[in-house]
Design an enzyme around this catalytic site. Structure first.
Site, short mmCIF file in Angstrom:
data_model
loop_
_atom_site.label_atom_id
_atom_site.label_comp_id
_atom_site.label_asym_id
_atom_site.label_seq_id
_atom_site.Cartn_x
_atom_site.Cartn_y
_atom_site.Cartn_z
N PRO A 312 0.78 -1.25 0.00
CA PRO A 312 0.00 0.00 0.00
C PRO A 312 0.80 1.30 0.00
O PRO A 312 0.79 2.07 0.97
CB PRO A 312 -0.84 -0.12 1.27
CG PRO A 312 0.01 -0.93 2.19
CD PRO A 312 0.72 -1.93 1.31
N CYS A 313 1.47 1.59 -1.12
CA CYS A 313 2.22 2.85 -1.22
C CYS A 313 1.27 4.05 -1.26
O CYS A 313 1.70 5.18 -1.04
CB CYS A 313 3.14 2.84 -2.43
SG CYS A 313 2.32 2.56 -4.00
#
Length: 348
Positions: A312-313
């Site tokens: 989850p950047c």
């Protein structure tokens, strides 16, 4: 003012604004997406909405050119059925007559495949059959049996098709590697996924500007051929993405394969520790891996993440709370963070 920004985006047919607004043309009663190629109306003749539902409640009907009720770049339903049939039986060989029997215009289908896959439908089918055959040969099946079960009418025809893709004959292919690739439909647009035996190694939106570079880099890094085909991990991925978008899943458990440098692995592992519904700044992320002076390097490693949402950047934001640095488009980053409750949903 947002309306002026949106109008300029409409004039420029700016794809980065897809999903941000819908424009209603007062003089025609038609609603369009930002990238519509139809003649542009004057500024005083348009109004903007957040969703197609809002536009329809004001009496606007969908444009026949840009089709705002469908996801941009999405796979038409009739083509989905063809792809599902190929997934179930890669040896199928669709001819124009077969397509017409299903109410599909062969010309439309050919154009779609050229636009979205860069190859003809016949070539796509052939690659699908070769991919399936390759896996059978790797598992020890005989070349002759595999060739005919894959729908080829002769060993020479199978050998020529195989060699055109791998550059070698089937009997010398044991050291070759394949990365399977497929398209996935989501509420935020079409995505492309890649997977190996180890796990999913790429998940990106098809309109990401660096996608082609990422795919070539992945193939080179793994010394593999990227071929359309089904993979044992794609079913799990599809299910978990659907659950995530329905708000029923907060963590992904589909196996991942993340080739990269030791530093990149460290940064990506840190991304996985950011909880659903929370955000972290680039500075905080750098501190979390005990490298407080490496903020820029951390940001670069985030940008090299090939697994959108799975790693989850999108949960990393600027120190001042701004939304920056997301290859899928900032409007998608905003949507994802709102969906997870990490930022409040704003009124239009």
């Amino acid at each position: 003012m947002n309306d002026n920004i949106y109008y300029q985006a409409l004039l420029n047919k700016d794809s980065s604004y897809e999903g941000t607004f819908i424009v209603g043309v007062k003089t025609t009663g038609i609603m369009c997406r930002p990238t519509c190629t139809a003649r542009k109306p004057k500024r005083e003749n348009v109004e903007f909405f957040k969703t197609t539902k809002e536009a329809m409640l004001k009496g606007y009907r969908p444009c026949k050119v840009c089709k705002p009720l469908t996801q941009a770049g999405s796979t038409p339903e009739e083509i989905k059925k063809v792809l599902e049939a190929l997934n179930a039986n890669p040896s199928l060989k669709y001819k124009d007559w077969d397509l017409r029997q299903q109410g599909i215009d062969p010309t439309m289908l050919r154009r779609w495949f050229l636009k979205h896959h860069g190859l003809t439908f016949q070539a796509y089918q052939r690659i699908y059959r070769i991919n399936s055959a390759f896996k059978k040969i790797k598992n020890g099946d005989s070349i002759t049996e595999t060739a005919f079960s894959a729908g080829f009418e002769s060993l020479s025809g199978f050998g020529d098709s195989f060699k055109s893709i791998f550059g070698i004959s089937p009997k010398h292919s044991k050291d070759q590697q394949i990365v399977d690739i497929c398209r996935l439909e989501t509420p935020l647009g079409t995505m492309v996924a890649c997977a190996t035996e180890q796990g999913v190694c790429l998940l990106e939106f098809t309109d990401r500007k660096m996608l082609e570079t990422e795919l070539k880099s992945l193939a080179k890094q793994l010394n593999a051929h990227l071929l359309q085909g089904e993979n044992k991990h794609f079913g799990t991925l599809r299910t978990q993405l659907q659950e995530y978008f329905r708000g029923e899943r907060k963590e992904f458990s589909v196996p991942l394969f993340t080739p990269g440098t030791a530093f990149q692995q460290e940064v990506w592992n840190a991304l996985k520790t950011i909880p659903y519904g929370k955000t972290r700044s680039y500075q905080q992320q750098a501190y979390s891996i005990n490298k407080p002076t490496s903020v820029r390097a951390v940001a670069n490693a985030n940008g090299m993440n090939r697994l959108c949402m799975l790693i989850p950047c999108h949960r990393v934001i600027g120190t001042n709370g701004t939304l920056t640095g997301f290859g899928g488009g900032l409007w998608r980053k905003k949507w994802l963070l709102e969906h997870e409750g990490a930022i409040p949903k704003e009124l239009f």
